[in-house]
Design a protein around this motif. Structure first.
Motif, mmCIF file in Angstrom:
data_model
loop_
_atom_site.group_PDB
_atom_site.id
_atom_site.type_symbol
_atom_site.label_atom_id
_atom_site.label_comp_id
_atom_site.label_asym_id
_atom_site.label_seq_id
_atom_site.Cartn_x
_atom_site.Cartn_y
_atom_site.Cartn_z
ATOM 1 N N TYR A 1 0.827 -1.209 0.000
ATOM 2 C CA TYR A 1 0.000 0.000 0.000
ATOM 3 C C TYR A 1 0.866 1.266 0.000
ATOM 4 C CZ TYR A 1 -4.398 -2.534 0.721
ATOM 5 O OH TYR A 1 -5.496 -3.343 0.567
ATOM 6 N N GLY A 2 2.130 1.152 0.451
ATOM 7 C CA GLY A 2 3.051 2.302 0.402
ATOM 8 C C GLY A 2 3.338 2.670 -1.043
ATOM 9 N N HIS A 3 3.661 1.670 -1.869
ATOM 10 C CA HIS A 3 3.869 1.910 -3.300
ATOM 11 C C HIS A 3 2.608 2.510 -3.933
ATOM 12 C CE1 HIS A 3 6.860 -1.648 -3.066
ATOM 13 N NE2 HIS A 3 7.597 -0.625 -3.442
ATOM 14 N N VAL B 1 9.480 8.831 -11.124
ATOM 15 C CA VAL B 1 8.833 9.004 -9.823
ATOM 16 C C VAL B 1 9.447 8.033 -8.822
ATOM 17 C CG1 VAL B 1 6.660 8.550 -8.580
ATOM 18 C CG2 VAL B 1 6.630 9.816 -10.742
ATOM 19 N N ARG B 2 9.758 8.541 -7.629
ATOM 20 C CA ARG B 2 10.208 7.676 -6.542
ATOM 21 C C ARG B 2 9.480 8.087 -5.274
ATOM 22 N NH1 ARG B 2 12.882 3.108 -7.466
ATOM 23 N NH2 ARG B 2 14.311 3.383 -5.722
ATOM 24 N N GLY B 3 9.410 7.143 -4.340
ATOM 25 C CA GLY B 3 8.734 7.442 -3.075
ATOM 26 C C GLY B 3 9.755 7.668 -1.980
ATOM 27 N N LEU B 4 9.423 8.537 -1.039
ATOM 28 C CA LEU B 4 10.302 8.731 0.112
ATOM 29 C C LEU B 4 9.572 8.350 1.381
ATOM 30 C CD1 LEU B 4 12.237 12.089 -0.352
ATOM 31 C CD2 LEU B 4 13.151 9.780 -0.493
ATOM 32 N N ARG B 5 10.225 7.526 2.155
ATOM 33 C CA ARG B 5 9.673 7.158 3.465
ATOM 34 C C ARG B 5 10.433 7.956 4.505
ATOM 35 N NH1 ARG B 5 10.328 0.939 2.001
ATOM 36 N NH2 ARG B 5 12.035 1.939 0.901
ATOM 37 N N MET C 1 6.184 12.062 -0.987
ATOM 38 C CA MET C 1 6.217 11.560 0.391
ATOM 39 C C MET C 1 5.000 10.692 0.596
ATOM 40 S SD MET C 1 8.428 13.546 2.332
ATOM 41 C CE MET C 1 9.403 14.979 1.942
ATOM 42 N N THR C 2 5.234 9.548 1.168
ATOM 43 C CA THR C 2 4.123 8.647 1.414
ATOM 44 C C THR C 2 3.304 9.124 2.629
ATOM 45 O OG1 THR C 2 3.597 6.348 1.785
ATOM 46 C CG2 THR C 2 5.486 7.161 2.928
ATOM 47 N N ALA C 3 2.120 8.565 2.785
ATOM 48 C CA ALA C 3 1.306 8.855 3.974
ATOM 49 C C ALA C 3 2.068 8.369 5.212
ATOM 50 C CB ALA C 3 -0.027 8.125 3.861
ATOM 51 N N GLY C 4 1.894 9.073 6.329
ATOM 52 C CA GLY C 4 2.613 8.725 7.555
ATOM 53 C C GLY C 4 2.481 7.257 7.933
ATOM 54 N N PHE D 1 6.999 3.537 7.415
ATOM 55 C CA PHE D 1 7.952 2.504 7.850
ATOM 56 C C PHE D 1 7.660 1.165 7.195
ATOM 57 C CE2 PHE D 1 8.352 5.781 11.008
ATOM 58 C CZ PHE D 1 9.734 5.898 11.092
ATOM 59 N N LEU D 2 6.817 1.211 6.167
ATOM 60 C CA LEU D 2 6.417 -0.032 5.497
ATOM 61 C C LEU D 2 7.357 -0.339 4.325
ATOM 62 C CD1 LEU D 2 4.337 -2.274 5.011
ATOM 63 C CD2 LEU D 2 2.959 -0.622 3.729
ATOM 64 N N SER D 3 7.789 -1.594 4.238
ATOM 65 C CA SER D 3 8.626 -2.003 3.108
ATOM 66 C C SER D 3 8.220 -3.397 2.675
ATOM 67 C CB SER D 3 10.101 -2.009 3.513
ATOM 68 O OG SER D 3 10.318 -3.038 4.457
#
Ligand code: ADP
Length: 162
Positions: free
Chosen positions: A14-16, A87-91, A119-122, A126-128
């Protein structure tokens, strides 16, 4: 404007998907590239990962994001597709060093293609994919972290009841 969202997606979480949905609001056309990374030994094959991304997109009602598998140099893939951005995501801060290095390298290889970070949702910061695999391997509940199809595929891989 077109953009490319590359990653290992081993498996998609769901982070992706959170990052993907944010990027979709900004870019007219988004393509996901499941990248074959020789540095990593994935749990799922590239084709399995592609199928899981496609099924996950269907589960959340997205039908206009194509998914491809790519094994070469990422910037070549971006050029071939004619995208303006990667596009990349930042945790949490742990992503920063690697992402910074990749973004600057890709800019050296092609200065016309920008790397854009979301930036992902809070709750996903910490999800990977690795955490999800660890939890599921020992029979834990990952339903808050991944779509149903991914949960089922993980159960199958680890020989657990679905
Ligand atoms: P890679 O091997 O290319 O880092 P990943 O599938 O691990 O592939 O990650 C792809 C992209 O998605 C990366 O930019 C990563 O930081 C981002 N990402 C992974 N998990 C999350 C998450 N929980 N929230 C936001 N972005 C994420």
């Amino acid at each position: 404007m077109k953009a490319l969202y590359p990653g290992s997606f081993d498996p998609i979480t769901y982070g992706h998907l959170d990052v993907l949905q944010r990027a979709r609001k900004v870019f007219d056309q988004l393509t996901v590239a499941v990248v074959e990374n020789p540095r990593k030994a994935p749990l799922f094959s590239a084709q399995e990962r592609r199928r899981l991304v496609e099924e996950s997109l269907r589960e959340v009602g997205i039908d206009d994001v194509p998914v491809i598998v790519y094994s070469g140099l990422l910037i070549e893939c971006a050029k071939q597709l004619g995208v303006v951005a990667i596009v990349r995501g930042l945790r949490a801060t742990s992503d920063f060093d690697y992402e910074f290095q990749m973004a600057l390298t890709n800019r050296d290889l092609d200065s016309d293609i920008e790397t854009v970070f979301f930036m992902t949702a809070g709750r996903y910061s910490f999800l990977s994919s690795s955490i999800v695999k660890e939890v599921k391997r020992y029979g834990g509940d990952v339903s808050k972290f991944v779509p149903r199809c991914v949960e089922r595929a993980l159960a199958e891989k680890f020989g657990l009841p679905r």
